[in-house]
Design a protein around this motif. Structure first.
Motif, PDB file in Angstrom:
ATOM      1  N   VAL A   1       5.271   0.478  -7.205  1.00  0.00           N
ATOM      2  CA  VAL A   1       5.235   1.884  -6.831  1.00  0.00           C
ATOM      3  C   VAL A   1       4.455   2.700  -7.853  1.00  0.00           C
ATOM      4  O   VAL A   1       3.591   3.499  -7.503  1.00  0.00           O
ATOM      5  CB  VAL A   1       6.680   2.439  -6.701  1.00  0.00           C
TER       6      VAL A   1
ATOM      7  N   MET B   1      -1.993   8.624  -6.854  1.00  0.00           N
ATOM      8  CA  MET B   1      -1.654   7.509  -5.964  1.00  0.00           C
ATOM      9  C   MET B   1      -2.598   7.492  -4.768  1.00  0.00           C
ATOM     10  O   MET B   1      -2.918   8.534  -4.211  1.00  0.00           O
ATOM     11  CB  MET B   1      -0.205   7.614  -5.510  1.00  0.00           C
TER      12      MET B   1
ATOM     13  N   TRP C   1       1.868   6.050   0.094  1.00  0.00           N
ATOM     14  CA  TRP C   1       2.248   5.709  -1.276  1.00  0.00           C
ATOM     15  C   TRP C   1       2.995   6.879  -1.910  1.00  0.00           C
ATOM     16  O   TRP C   1       4.012   6.708  -2.561  1.00  0.00           O
ATOM     17  CB  TRP C   1       1.003   5.401  -2.084  1.00  0.00           C
ATOM     18  N   LYS C   2       2.492   8.084  -1.713  1.00  0.00           N
ATOM     19  CA  LYS C   2       3.109   9.274  -2.291  1.00  0.00           C
ATOM     20  C   LYS C   2       4.499   9.521  -1.695  1.00  0.00           C
ATOM     21  O   LYS C   2       5.442   9.822  -2.424  1.00  0.00           O
ATOM     22  CB  LYS C   2       2.214  10.492  -2.064  1.00  0.00           C
TER      23      LYS C   2
ATOM     24  N   SER D   1       6.476   7.300  -0.241  1.00  0.00           N
ATOM     25  CA  SER D   1       7.367   6.226  -0.688  1.00  0.00           C
ATOM     26  C   SER D   1       7.804   6.442  -2.133  1.00  0.00           C
ATOM     27  O   SER D   1       8.989   6.294  -2.457  1.00  0.00           O
ATOM     28  CB  SER D   1       6.660   4.884  -0.545  1.00  0.00           C
TER      29      SER D   1
ATOM     30  N   PHE E   1       7.016   1.965   2.061  1.00  0.00           N
ATOM     31  CA  PHE E   1       6.138   1.356   1.065  1.00  0.00           C
ATOM     32  C   PHE E   1       5.175   0.308   1.626  1.00  0.00           C
ATOM     33  O   PHE E   1       4.007   0.280   1.215  1.00  0.00           O
ATOM     34  CB  PHE E   1       6.933   0.770  -0.098  1.00  0.00           C
TER      35      PHE E   1
ATOM     36  N   THR F   1       1.586   1.155   2.446  1.00  0.00           N
ATOM     37  CA  THR F   1       0.556   1.286   1.414  1.00  0.00           C
ATOM     38  C   THR F   1      -0.475   0.173   1.506  1.00  0.00           C
ATOM     39  O   THR F   1      -1.552   0.290   0.929  1.00  0.00           O
ATOM     40  CB  THR F   1       1.174   1.262   0.005  1.00  0.00           C
TER      41      THR F   1
ATOM     42  N   SER G   1      -3.909   1.276   2.457  1.00  0.00           N
ATOM     43  CA  SER G   1      -4.703   2.129   1.559  1.00  0.00           C
ATOM     44  C   SER G   1      -5.942   1.367   1.082  1.00  0.00           C
ATOM     45  O   SER G   1      -5.945   0.136   1.019  1.00  0.00           O
ATOM     46  CB  SER G   1      -3.861   2.567   0.364  1.00  0.00           C
TER      47      SER G   1
END
Length: 196
Positions: A36, A61, A66-67, A69, A124, A127, A130
């Protein structure tokens, strides 16, 4: 369950949860791993020569998932820490200040911690879509890890949320049975029970 044991369990869960949050071992590939807040890389075949970096803030991030989570997981950890502090205060308080043996708002705080952490854990894996994760885990998409695999940090976080949610279900409650006096006769051969 004794308040001291609950406090010790709450503090240990908080510690384990914090350890999994700072761990870079949530998703791992042969030369890279990320969590994380931290990510590490190393030369192929030389895992002892790692370089690890952390995200300084939420804006560093790489992606909205991601942010979200990170915020939910950090919020869950903070609530769990508050719950552990409440349990510790309850365990250390004098017995005369505890007229009833309940834990006040602690189960509610623990339930909120478990819910927040669960949402963070479910978000999560998104992510993986990403650009950061696509570069590291070749062929990754949302909820599909590509060349990466789950590692111990994510598994520890799942175990923590399961253990945190146990007190929400309910601890066994002790009930008291009213006692009645049983008068004894002078005869030592038997007991006479007298109905009330």
């Amino acid at each position: 369950m004794d308040a001291g044991v609950r406090a010790a369990l709450g503090l240990s869960l908080t510690g384990m949860s914090g350890l999994s949050l700072v761990s870079p071992a949530w998703f791992q590939s042969p030369a890279f791993c990320y969590g994380v807040f931290t990510y590490c890389s190393w030369p192929q075949g030389d895992r002892w020569n790692q370089t690890c970096l952390t995200f300084g803030s939420l804006k560093d991030m790489p992606g909205l998932a991601w942010k979200v989570s990170a915020a939910m997981l950090l919020g869950g950890w903070l609530l769990l820490a508050i719950s552990a502090l409440l349990l510790s205060a309850w365990a250390l308080a004098p017995r005369r200040l505890q007229p009833r043996r309940h834990l006040g708002p602690t189960p509610v705080v623990q339930a909120a911690a478990a819910a927040s952490t669960l949402v963070g854990l479910l978000v999560f894996p998104a992510t993986l879509a990403s650009p950061f994760a696509k570069e590291v885990c070749e062929g990754s998409t949302t909820y599909r890890s590509g060349t990466c695999w789950l590692s111990w940090g994510y598994a520890t976080a799942i175990l923590n949320v399961a253990l945190t949610s146990l007190p929400v279900v309910g601890w066994p409650q002790m009930t008291t049975v009213p006692r009645t006096a049983v008068p004894f006769s002078g005869d030592t051969q038997g007991i006479i029970l007298v109905p009330e």
